[in-house]
Design a protein around this motif. Structure first.
Motif, PDB file in Angstrom:
ATOM      1  N   VAL A 112      13.670   7.283  13.393  1.00 39.55           N
ATOM      2  CA  VAL A 112      13.198   6.810  12.096  1.00 39.55           C
ATOM      3  C   VAL A 112      11.762   6.322  12.251  1.00 39.55           C
ATOM      4  O   VAL A 112      11.438   5.607  13.211  1.00 39.55           O
ATOM      5  N   GLU A 113      10.898   6.723  11.314  1.00 38.52           N
ATOM      6  CA  GLU A 113       9.478   6.369  11.387  1.00 38.52           C
ATOM      7  C   GLU A 113       8.980   5.932  10.011  1.00 38.52           C
ATOM      8  O   GLU A 113       9.444   6.433   8.986  1.00 38.52           O
ATOM      9  N   ASP A 114       7.994   5.045  10.014  1.00 42.89           N
ATOM     10  CA  ASP A 114       7.325   4.638   8.780  1.00 42.89           C
ATOM     11  C   ASP A 114       5.854   5.018   8.913  1.00 42.89           C
ATOM     12  O   ASP A 114       5.084   4.341   9.608  1.00 42.89           O
ATOM     13  N   TRP A 115       5.456   6.077   8.246  1.00 41.46           N
ATOM     14  CA  TRP A 115       4.093   6.593   8.391  1.00 41.46           C
ATOM     15  C   TRP A 115       3.072   5.795   7.592  1.00 41.46           C
ATOM     16  O   TRP A 115       1.884   6.118   7.622  1.00 41.46           O
ATOM     17  N   ARG A 116       3.490   4.744   6.928  1.00 39.31           N
ATOM     18  CA  ARG A 116       2.531   3.851   6.271  1.00 39.31           C
ATOM     19  C   ARG A 116       1.912   2.883   7.265  1.00 39.31           C
ATOM     20  O   ARG A 116       0.929   2.204   6.943  1.00 39.31           O
ATOM     21  N   ASP A 117       2.472   2.845   8.471  1.00 36.69           N
ATOM     22  CA  ASP A 117       2.000   1.930   9.517  1.00 36.69           C
ATOM     23  C   ASP A 117       1.774   2.722  10.804  1.00 36.69           C
ATOM     24  O   ASP A 117       2.719   2.986  11.541  1.00 36.69           O
TER      25      ASP A 117
END
Length: 254
Positions: free
Chosen positions: A91-96
């Motif tokens: 799982v990744e958050d590409w906003r950070d």
């Protein structure tokens, strides 16, 4: 690919889909070599399943792939099937960028460079066999994105197009290229996935895959019924609805 009489190397098969598929293929009369990073898991598999050979390999390490390929071919010169099973999903958050860059790089190394390195290590040998198969492993997420796993989605889309492309190059040779396209399956690929009621039970998935290999030996893509919802959304014209449904029902898609 024939269902029996093969010698098959499956790196990334110490658990989950890989191990279940390895055991079922062995039961169907194939010689199977399981590959993985952790020596203790390989030792346990060898002890619990006599007749299965094991080889330590880390597909994220180019030198490990080269040395493992040599060991496999030294012990099994009749090898004719390579299944590029090894993969990771995060799982990744590409906003950070601080939270996703290392994960994305690792995912691409394992999921894209790993299969490329494996194919490069075995392709000369496979071309010398009278009947050989390279089985790549993509995903339903190669065709419909799960919001939470951008790098995984992209890596599996790359594997799909790689499979399509090299199949064209191997046309007219003894090497077949087959792409296995799993849906979400109840394994430990992501935290909580083993209990996810929307994921396909592992035994049902493997049974359907084995049946497809047996009944469609010339298939280019191995697609269980559950994956077709994701695979053909664009062709059906309901892609936007498929994306919405996937990301509304999967706990990691919120």
């Amino acid at each position: 690919m024939n269902i029996s009489g093969n010698t098959i190397f499956i790196p990334g098969s110490t658990s989950g889909i890989g191990l279940a598929l390895a055991l079922e293929l062995k039961a169907r009369g194939n010689t199977v070599i399981v590959g993985g990073r952790r020596a203790e898991l390989l030792e346990r598999i060898a002890a619990e399943h006599p007749g299965i050979d094991t080889v330590q390999i880390d597909t994220a390490d180019a030198d490990s792939v080269t040395s493992a390929a040599k060991r496999v071919l030294d012990r099994h010169p009749d090898l004719n099937v390579l299944v590029t099973m090894a993969g990771v999903m995060r799982v990744e958050d590409w906003r950070d960028p601080a939270s996703f860059l290392a994960s994305a790089e690792s995912t691409v190394t394992t999921n894209v460079l790993g299969p490329i390195r494996l194919i490069a290590a075995f392709v000369e040998h496979l071309q010398a066999r009278p009947d050989a198969t390279i089985m790549t492993v993509s995903s339903g997420l190669a065709f419909t994105p799960l919001k939470a796993t951008p790098s995984y989605n992209a890596s599996k889309a790359a594997i799909h197009m790689l499979s399509e492309s090299i199949r064209l190059q191997f046309a007219g040779t003894s090497v077949k290229v087959v792409e296995l396209e799993p849906p979400s399956v109840r394994t430990a690929l992501l935290p909580g996935q083993e209990e996810n009621e929307h994921a396909m039970p592992l035994d049902e998935f493997v049974a359907e895959v084995i049946d497809l290999i047996e009944t469609r030996p010339d298939a280019k893509e191995i697609q269980v019924e559950r994956v077709k919802f994701l695979r053909y959304g664009e062709a059906r014209g309901d892609y936007d609805q498929v994306v919405e449904t996937l990301n509304g029902t999967d706990p990691h898609g919120k």
